[in-house]
Structures are given as structure tokens and as C-alpha cells.
Design an enzyme around this catalytic site. Sequence first.
Site, PDB file in Angstrom:
ATOM      1  N   LYS A   9      28.124 108.154 -38.325  1.00 34.75           N
ATOM      2  CA  LYS A   9      27.562 107.794 -39.628  1.00 34.75           C
ATOM      3  C   LYS A   9      26.229 108.519 -39.867  1.00 34.75           C
ATOM      4  O   LYS A   9      25.595 109.006 -38.925  1.00 34.75           O
ATOM      5  CB  LYS A   9      27.379 106.266 -39.691  1.00 34.75           C
ATOM      6  CG  LYS A   9      28.705 105.496 -39.640  1.00 34.75           C
ATOM      7  CD  LYS A   9      28.495 104.001 -39.833  1.00 34.75           C
ATOM      8  CE  LYS A   9      29.817 103.248 -39.809  1.00 34.75           C
ATOM      9  NZ  LYS A   9      29.649 101.794 -40.029  1.00 34.75           N
ATOM     10  N   TYR A  49      36.928 101.752 -47.171  1.00 38.20           N
ATOM     11  CA  TYR A  49      36.371 100.396 -47.058  1.00 38.20           C
ATOM     12  C   TYR A  49      37.000  99.445 -48.071  1.00 38.20           C
ATOM     13  O   TYR A  49      36.346  98.513 -48.535  1.00 38.20           O
ATOM     14  CB  TYR A  49      34.853 100.430 -47.188  1.00 38.20           C
ATOM     15  CG  TYR A  49      34.137 100.998 -45.964  1.00 38.20           C
ATOM     16  CD1 TYR A  49      34.436 100.538 -44.672  1.00 38.20           C
ATOM     17  CD2 TYR A  49      33.150 101.972 -46.078  1.00 38.20           C
ATOM     18  CE1 TYR A  49      33.792 101.045 -43.549  1.00 38.20           C
ATOM     19  CE2 TYR A  49      32.498 102.479 -44.958  1.00 38.20           C
ATOM     20  CZ  TYR A  49      32.826 102.014 -43.697  1.00 38.20           C
ATOM     21  OH  TYR A  49      32.182 102.504 -42.572  1.00 38.20           O
ATOM     22  N   PHE A  57      27.732  93.510 -50.246  1.00 37.41           N
ATOM     23  CA  PHE A  57      27.045  94.659 -49.647  1.00 37.41           C
ATOM     24  C   PHE A  57      27.804  95.975 -49.841  1.00 37.41           C
ATOM     25  O   PHE A  57      27.370  97.018 -49.363  1.00 37.41           O
ATOM     26  CB  PHE A  57      26.797  94.423 -48.153  1.00 37.41           C
ATOM     27  CG  PHE A  57      28.033  94.135 -47.338  1.00 37.41           C
ATOM     28  CD1 PHE A  57      28.857  95.164 -46.890  1.00 37.41           C
ATOM     29  CD2 PHE A  57      28.385  92.823 -47.036  1.00 37.41           C
ATOM     30  CE1 PHE A  57      30.003  94.899 -46.156  1.00 37.41           C
ATOM     31  CE2 PHE A  57      29.530  92.546 -46.294  1.00 37.41           C
ATOM     32  CZ  PHE A  57      30.343  93.594 -45.850  1.00 37.41           C
ATOM     33  N   ARG A  85      37.340 101.345 -29.653  1.00 37.34           N
ATOM     34  CA  ARG A  85      36.676 100.162 -30.224  1.00 37.34           C
ATOM     35  C   ARG A  85      35.760  99.519 -29.185  1.00 37.34           C
ATOM     36  O   ARG A  85      34.652  99.093 -29.485  1.00 37.34           O
ATOM     37  CB  ARG A  85      37.710  99.125 -30.702  1.00 37.34           C
ATOM     38  CG  ARG A  85      38.451  99.500 -31.961  1.00 37.34           C
ATOM     39  CD  ARG A  85      37.641  99.406 -33.220  1.00 37.34           C
ATOM     40  NE  ARG A  85      37.351  98.038 -33.656  1.00 37.34           N
ATOM     41  CZ  ARG A  85      36.828  97.741 -34.846  1.00 37.34           C
ATOM     42  NH1 ARG A  85      36.509  98.705 -35.697  1.00 37.34           N
ATOM     43  NH2 ARG A  85      36.582  96.491 -35.191  1.00 37.34           N
ATOM     44  N   THR A  91      30.444  95.055 -34.633  1.00 40.66           N
ATOM     45  CA  THR A  91      29.792  95.533 -35.864  1.00 40.66           C
ATOM     46  C   THR A  91      28.280  95.318 -35.866  1.00 40.66           C
ATOM     47  O   THR A  91      27.518  96.228 -36.183  1.00 40.66           O
ATOM     48  CB  THR A  91      30.408  94.790 -37.088  1.00 40.66           C
ATOM     49  OG1 THR A  91      31.841  94.816 -36.969  1.00 40.66           O
ATOM     50  CG2 THR A  91      29.985  95.438 -38.380  1.00 40.66           C
ATOM     51  N   ARG A 102      27.094 101.118 -29.911  1.00 38.12           N
ATOM     52  CA  ARG A 102      26.246 100.334 -30.814  1.00 38.12           C
ATOM     53  C   ARG A 102      25.248  99.497 -30.019  1.00 38.12           C
ATOM     54  O   ARG A 102      24.085  99.359 -30.410  1.00 38.12           O
ATOM     55  CB  ARG A 102      27.120  99.442 -31.701  1.00 38.12           C
ATOM     56  CG  ARG A 102      27.845 100.217 -32.803  1.00 38.12           C
ATOM     57  CD  ARG A 102      28.914  99.354 -33.461  1.00 38.12           C
ATOM     58  NE  ARG A 102      29.460  99.943 -34.682  1.00 38.12           N
ATOM     59  CZ  ARG A 102      30.527  99.466 -35.306  1.00 38.12           C
ATOM     60  NH1 ARG A 102      31.175  98.402 -34.815  1.00 38.12           N
ATOM     61  NH2 ARG A 102      30.969 100.042 -36.410  1.00 38.12           N
ATOM     62  N   ASN A 112      25.026 101.181 -38.124  1.00 35.78           N
ATOM     63  CA  ASN A 112      25.528 100.922 -36.763  1.00 35.78           C
ATOM     64  C   ASN A 112      26.204 102.156 -36.150  1.00 35.78           C
ATOM     65  O   ASN A 112      27.096 102.057 -35.318  1.00 35.78           O
ATOM     66  CB  ASN A 112      26.437  99.690 -36.740  1.00 35.78           C
ATOM     67  CG  ASN A 112      27.608  99.808 -37.680  1.00 35.78           C
ATOM     68  OD1 ASN A 112      27.827 100.869 -38.267  1.00 35.78           O
ATOM     69  ND2 ASN A 112      28.380  98.757 -37.824  1.00 35.78           N
ATOM     70  N   HIS A 115      31.871 104.572 -36.893  1.00 39.18           N
ATOM     71  CA  HIS A 115      33.061 103.840 -37.349  1.00 39.18           C
ATOM     72  C   HIS A 115      34.182 104.176 -36.393  1.00 39.18           C
ATOM     73  O   HIS A 115      34.277 105.323 -35.923  1.00 39.18           O
ATOM     74  CB  HIS A 115      33.478 104.287 -38.756  1.00 39.18           C
ATOM     75  CG  HIS A 115      34.895 103.893 -39.079  1.00 39.18           C
ATOM     76  ND1 HIS A 115      35.219 102.651 -39.572  1.00 39.18           N
ATOM     77  CD2 HIS A 115      36.072 104.555 -38.906  1.00 39.18           C
ATOM     78  CE1 HIS A 115      36.542 102.571 -39.700  1.00 39.18           C
ATOM     79  NE2 HIS A 115      37.088 103.715 -39.307  1.00 39.18           N
ATOM     80  N   GLU A 126      43.862 106.496 -41.374  1.00 41.79           N
ATOM     81  CA  GLU A 126      42.492 107.034 -41.463  1.00 41.79           C
ATOM     82  C   GLU A 126      42.439 108.498 -41.026  1.00 41.79           C
ATOM     83  O   GLU A 126      41.693 109.290 -41.600  1.00 41.79           O
ATOM     84  CB  GLU A 126      41.550 106.169 -40.617  1.00 41.79           C
ATOM     85  CG  GLU A 126      41.384 104.772 -41.215  1.00 41.79           C
ATOM     86  CD  GLU A 126      40.433 103.868 -40.444  1.00 41.79           C
ATOM     87  OE1 GLU A 126      39.957 104.264 -39.358  1.00 41.79           O
ATOM     88  OE2 GLU A 126      40.161 102.758 -40.936  1.00 41.79           O
TER      89      GLU A 126
HETATM   90  P1  DAT Z   1      33.533  97.709 -38.160  1.00 43.58           P
HETATM   91  O1  DAT Z   1      32.765  98.929 -38.611  1.00 43.58           O
HETATM   92  O2  DAT Z   1      32.958  97.131 -36.895  1.00 43.58           O
HETATM   93  O3  DAT Z   1      35.025  97.926 -38.080  1.00 43.58           O
HETATM   94  P2  DAT Z   1      33.996  96.290 -40.674  1.00 43.58           P
HETATM   95  O4  DAT Z   1      35.228  97.078 -40.849  1.00 43.58           O
HETATM   96  O5  DAT Z   1      34.087  94.800 -40.842  1.00 43.58           O
HETATM   97  O6  DAT Z   1      33.296  96.551 -39.254  1.00 43.58           O
HETATM   98  O7  DAT Z   1      32.890  96.780 -41.691  1.00 43.58           O
HETATM   99  C1  DAT Z   1      32.737  98.142 -41.961  1.00 43.58           C
HETATM  100  C2  DAT Z   1      31.269  98.466 -42.091  1.00 43.58           C
HETATM  101  O8  DAT Z   1      30.704  97.743 -43.187  1.00 43.58           O
HETATM  102  C3  DAT Z   1      30.420  98.059 -40.885  1.00 43.58           C
HETATM  103  O9  DAT Z   1      30.453  99.000 -39.841  1.00 43.58           O
HETATM  104  C4  DAT Z   1      29.069  97.921 -41.504  1.00 43.58           C
HETATM  105  C5  DAT Z   1      29.369  97.374 -42.893  1.00 43.58           C
HETATM  106  N1  DAT Z   1      29.258  95.912 -42.915  1.00 43.58           N
HETATM  107  C6  DAT Z   1      30.170  95.010 -42.458  1.00 43.58           C
HETATM  108  N2  DAT Z   1      29.736  93.744 -42.611  1.00 43.58           N
HETATM  109  C7  DAT Z   1      28.517  93.857 -43.204  1.00 43.58           C
HETATM  110  C8  DAT Z   1      27.534  92.909 -43.645  1.00 43.58           C
HETATM  111  N3  DAT Z   1      27.716  91.581 -43.525  1.00 43.58           N
HETATM  112  N4  DAT Z   1      26.393  93.390 -44.197  1.00 43.58           N
HETATM  113  C9  DAT Z   1      26.184  94.722 -44.353  1.00 43.58           C
HETATM  114  N5  DAT Z   1      27.068  95.665 -43.962  1.00 43.58           N
HETATM  115  C10 DAT Z   1      28.206  95.237 -43.405  1.00 43.58           C
HETATM  116 MG    MG Z   2      36.321  98.346 -39.621  1.00 46.15          MG
END
Ligand code: DAT
Ligand code: MG
Length: 154
Positions: A9, A49, A57, A85, A91, A102, A112, A115, A126
Site C-alpha cells: 500500500k 473494496y 470509512f 494472510r 487488519t 503488520r 496497514n 493487502h 483479484e
Molecule cells: P484486510 O485488509 O485485513 O483483509 P478488510 O478486507 O476488512 O481487511 O478491509 C480492507 C481494508 O480496509 C483494510 O486493510 C483497511 C481498511 N479498513 C477496514 N476496516 C476499517 C475501519 N474500521 N476503519 C478504517 N479502515 C478500515
Molecule cells: Mg480484505
Amino acid sequence: MERTLVLIKPDAIQRGLVGEIVSRFEKKGLKLVGMKMMSLDEAILKEHYAHLADKPFFKSLSGFMMSSPAIAMCWEGLECVNAVRLLCGITKARSAEAGSIRGDLAMSVSCNVVHASDSVENAAKEIKRFFKTEDLFDYAKSEYEFVYGEDERA
Ligand code: DAT
Ligand code: MG
């Protein structure tokens, strides 16, 4: 062997962590089969996403992901979707396990650093989202003889 998609990222690129992150996957024994630096746009982020589109957010998440370039990578290995993972950690980076990418390199939920695809099915989608077939490489990795047992290499 499975393949998975990893994004480095914008925060990781800004913080000079690209080599460190790539190195974690290399040292694990995974095979790099595709890599490209790219500017993400709204269209690809909406798709990538989609599961977060109705979250408050979402706008700041896509703004952050477009703030500077990202690096897309495709890694290959035995059951590597799960292995990657685990390497990345959860996350919320400040609660992620020490030793994970992370857990060692970040403090934030949004910034973080990486991805990683969360299932074999999503990994396939993806990888297609970020790479053309001709941008992915099939080649023999000599160290596989020592990364895997004979039965695992078959
Ligand atoms: P991951 O990246 O661990 O698979 P995810 O798919 O739930 O997690 O979310 C994708 C990204 O979105 C994550 O890396 C950061 C952002 N994100 C997720 N939850 C969030 C939150 N509560 N506040 C801000 N950003 C968030
Ligand atoms: Mg994810």
C-alpha cells in the site's frame, strides 16, 4: 500450487518498506510470479473494496489508496493464500501478532502496509483484476527442492 494477490500500500512505499515486505515473502519460500507498480483509480478500488462500499470509512480508504502508487504482486506456493494472510497479520496493525508484517511494521487500521487475498476464490478474482495473463510468469524455482518435501512438490 496456489497463487495469491498482495498489494504493497502507499504508506509502505512512502515509508521505504518495499524491500522489507518483499523480503518477508521471499524468505518464507514463496515464488514471485508477477509484480507491478501502479496508480490505483476509483474504478478498481470500488471493485476491490466492494465489500466495504457502504462503510463510513470507504471514501478515506479509497483516498488513501490513491494518494500515491501501490505495488501489486502475485505470489505462488502451496496453500499460499492462507500462508500469506498469516504472514500479513490482522487488519488492525497495532494488535497484529509480533512477527507478522503488520505486527512488526504498522500501527494503524487503515495504513496497514499490505493487502492480501482472503480466500482462494477471491485470490483468483483479484489476480485477474491487477494482472494480465502475460504479466504472470511460470518458471522453475531451484530452491523448491529445499522449500518443500517431495510429496508436496508433486
Ligand atoms: P484486510 O485488509 O485485513 O483483509 P478488510 O478486507 O476488512 O481487511 O478491509 C480492507 C481494508 O480496509 C483494510 O486493510 C483497511 C481498511 N479498513 C477496514 N476496516 C476499517 C475501519 N474500521 N476503519 C478504517 N479502515 C478500515
Ligand atoms: Mg480484505
